[in-house]
Design a protein around this motif. Structure first.
Motif, PDB file in Angstrom:
ATOM      1  N   GLN A  23      40.825  21.047  80.090  1.00 42.49           N
ATOM      2  CA  GLN A  23      40.872  21.814  78.859  1.00 42.49           C
ATOM      3  C   GLN A  23      40.933  21.069  77.624  1.00 42.49           C
ATOM      4  O   GLN A  23      40.605  21.331  76.529  1.00 42.49           O
ATOM      5  N   THR A  24      41.597  20.102  77.669  1.00 45.13           N
ATOM      6  CA  THR A  24      41.732  19.127  76.494  1.00 45.13           C
ATOM      7  C   THR A  24      40.536  18.743  75.917  1.00 45.13           C
ATOM      8  O   THR A  24      40.470  18.704  74.612  1.00 45.13           O
ATOM      9  N   VAL A  25      39.691  18.774  76.739  1.00 36.97           N
ATOM     10  CA  VAL A  25      38.365  17.977  76.251  1.00 36.97           C
ATOM     11  C   VAL A  25      37.672  19.278  75.292  1.00 36.97           C
ATOM     12  O   VAL A  25      37.111  18.949  74.199  1.00 36.97           O
ATOM     13  N   GLY A  26      37.773  20.458  75.873  1.00 39.86           N
ATOM     14  CA  GLY A  26      37.122  21.508  75.256  1.00 39.86           C
ATOM     15  C   GLY A  26      38.004  22.084  73.919  1.00 39.86           C
ATOM     16  O   GLY A  26      37.499  22.199  72.876  1.00 39.86           O
ATOM     17  N   GLU A  27      39.356  21.611  74.024  1.00 38.06           N
ATOM     18  CA  GLU A  27      40.093  22.153  72.877  1.00 38.06           C
ATOM     19  C   GLU A  27      39.819  21.070  71.700  1.00 38.06           C
ATOM     20  O   GLU A  27      39.882  21.356  70.476  1.00 38.06           O
ATOM     21  N   LEU A  28      39.731  19.750  71.861  1.00 36.39           N
ATOM     22  CA  LEU A  28      39.306  18.800  71.031  1.00 36.39           C
ATOM     23  C   LEU A  28      38.117  18.932  70.268  1.00 36.39           C
ATOM     24  O   LEU A  28      37.974  18.963  69.124  1.00 36.39           O
ATOM     25  N   SER A  29      36.969  19.251  71.205  1.00 34.28           N
ATOM     26  CA  SER A  29      35.952  19.508  70.574  1.00 34.28           C
ATOM     27  C   SER A  29      35.815  20.663  69.650  1.00 34.28           C
ATOM     28  O   SER A  29      34.824  20.837  68.744  1.00 34.28           O
ATOM     29  N   LYS A  30      36.308  21.728  69.833  1.00 34.23           N
ATOM     30  CA  LYS A  30      36.450  22.747  68.973  1.00 34.23           C
ATOM     31  C   LYS A  30      37.245  22.594  67.659  1.00 34.23           C
ATOM     32  O   LYS A  30      36.936  23.146  66.702  1.00 34.23           O
ATOM     33  N   SER A  31      38.261  21.691  67.782  1.00 35.39           N
ATOM     34  CA  SER A  31      38.980  21.139  66.699  1.00 35.39           C
ATOM     35  C   SER A  31      38.199  20.237  65.484  1.00 35.39           C
ATOM     36  O   SER A  31      38.402  20.310  64.315  1.00 35.39           O
ATOM     37  N   TYR A  32      37.211  19.573  65.922  1.00 35.37           N
ATOM     38  CA  TYR A  32      36.535  18.546  65.038  1.00 35.37           C
ATOM     39  C   TYR A  32      35.028  18.719  65.134  1.00 35.37           C
ATOM     40  O   TYR A  32      34.576  18.489  66.290  1.00 35.37           O
ATOM     41  N   ASP A  33      34.333  18.856  64.017  1.00 27.13           N
ATOM     42  CA  ASP A  33      33.140  18.668  64.009  1.00 27.13           C
ATOM     43  C   ASP A  33      32.416  17.306  63.960  1.00 27.13           C
ATOM     44  O   ASP A  33      32.774  16.284  63.820  1.00 27.13           O
ATOM     45  N   GLY A  34      31.221  17.268  64.828  1.00 31.07           N
ATOM     46  CA  GLY A  34      30.669  16.070  65.339  1.00 31.07           C
ATOM     47  C   GLY A  34      31.249  14.944  66.015  1.00 31.07           C
ATOM     48  O   GLY A  34      31.016  13.720  65.950  1.00 31.07           O
ATOM     49  N   LEU A  35      32.074  15.631  66.925  1.00 31.79           N
ATOM     50  CA  LEU A  35      33.109  14.452  67.720  1.00 31.79           C
ATOM     51  C   LEU A  35      32.234  14.460  69.052  1.00 31.79           C
ATOM     52  O   LEU A  35      31.736  15.136  69.517  1.00 31.79           O
ATOM     53  N   ARG A  36      32.149  13.050  69.147  1.00 33.98           N
ATOM     54  CA  ARG A  36      31.689  12.734  70.430  1.00 33.98           C
ATOM     55  C   ARG A  36      32.855  11.677  71.349  1.00 33.98           C
ATOM     56  O   ARG A  36      33.355  11.083  70.803  1.00 33.98           O
ATOM     57  N   MET A  37      32.969  12.235  72.739  1.00 33.19           N
ATOM     58  CA  MET A  37      34.123  11.530  73.510  1.00 33.19           C
ATOM     59  C   MET A  37      33.577  10.791  74.779  1.00 33.19           C
ATOM     60  O   MET A  37      32.577  11.342  75.212  1.00 33.19           O
TER      61      MET A  37
END
Length: 217
Positions: A198-212
Motif C-alpha cells: 500500500q505504501t507505493v500507492g499512497e506515495l503516488s497519490k501524494s505527489y504528482d510526477g513521481l516515479r519509483m
C-alpha cells in the motif's frame, strides 16, 4: 567561471521557488546562503555544487540521462530509487528532502517483498534482450530503449512493463509509474493485494510526477 557558477546556483534557487512547502524553503535558503558565502560551509568546505547536484539528481532526463551504450551490462539493486518528471514537480513536492524521505518509506516495503542486492539484478544485452531477477524470481525477454525519453520497454513471458532510466553518481536508477511498479512487485512476489504494497500507492497519490523503483550499480 565564478559568474557562471553563481548563475547556475541562482537558477536552481528559482526552480525551488516554485513551491510553498517549508522543506522547499529551507533548500532554497541553503542554496542562497552558499552563493552569498562563496559556497563554503562552517568547516570551509565547498557545498553549493552538492546542493544543486542533489536537486538535479532527483529529476528524470536532463543531466541524468542514460545513453544506450551505458545501459548495457548487469545492474544489481542497492536501494530504493525515486525521481520526479520535472524540476517544477520536484520543487512543488518539497525538493530533495522529500525525495530522500520517499526512498526511506519504500525501504521496509522492499524488505518485506524480499528485495536485496543478492537476489535483484537486471542485465541488458547488446542484442536487445534482457534477463532479470526480482526478489529471486527470474524474468527475461526483449527490450527497447527510447534514449530521448529515457524510456525502457521490457517485454517478457511474465509481464510487459515500461520504466525510465536515470543516471546516478554510482550507477543507474530504474524507475516506474506507480501502477507498473505495483504490477512488477505483485508478479514477482507472493504479496499480491497485500497491505505491504500500500505504501507505493499512497506515495503516488501524494505527489504528482513521481516515479519509483530501484537504484542499481
Amino acid at each position: 567561471m565564478k559568474k557562471i557558477f553563481i548563475s547556475m546556483s541562482m537558477a536552481a534557487l528559482m526552480v525551488c521557488g516554485c513551491g510553498t512547502n517549508s522543506n522547499l524553503d529551507s533548500i532554497g535558503n541553503a542554496v542562497l546562503t552558499d552563493v552569498l558565502t562563496g559556497g563554503q560551509n562552517a568547516n570551509g568546505a565547498t557545498n553549493t555544487g552538492a546542493a544543486v547536484g542533489n536537486i538535479l539528481a532527483s529529476v528524470l532526463g536532463g543531466n541524468a540521462k542514460v545513453t544506450q551504450q551505458a545501459l548495457i551490462g548487469t545492474w544489481s539493486y542497492t536501494r530504493p530509487g525515486c525521481a520526479f518528471t520535472s524540476e517544477k514537480l520536484l520543487a512543488q513536492a518539497g525538493g530533495e528532502v522529500v525525495a530522500s524521505q520517499i526512498k526511506t518509506k519504500l525501504q521496509p516495503t522492499y524488505q518485506k517483498v524480499g528485495i536485496n542486492a543478492s537476489n535483484t539484478q537486471v542485465t541488458f544485452n547488446q542484442d536487445g534482450t534482457f534477463s532479470a531477477k526480482i526478489a529471486g524470481k527470474s524474468w527475461s525477454g526483449k527490450y527497447t530503449f527510447d534514449a530521448a525519453n529515457s524510456k525502457i520497454t521490457m517485454q517478457g513471458l511474465l509481464l510487459n512493463v515500461n520504466c525510465y532510466a536515470k543516471r546516478n553518481s554510482d550507477g543507474i536508477g530504474l524507475l516506474f509509474e506507480s501502477k507498473k511498479l505495483l504490477t512488477l512487485l505483485q508478479t514477482m512476489s507472493a504479496l499480491s493485494g497485500n497491505q505491504t504494497l500500500q505504501t507505493v500507492g499512497e506515495l503516488s497519490k501524494s505527489y504528482d510526477g513521481l516515479r519509483m523503483g530501484f537504484d542499481m550499480k
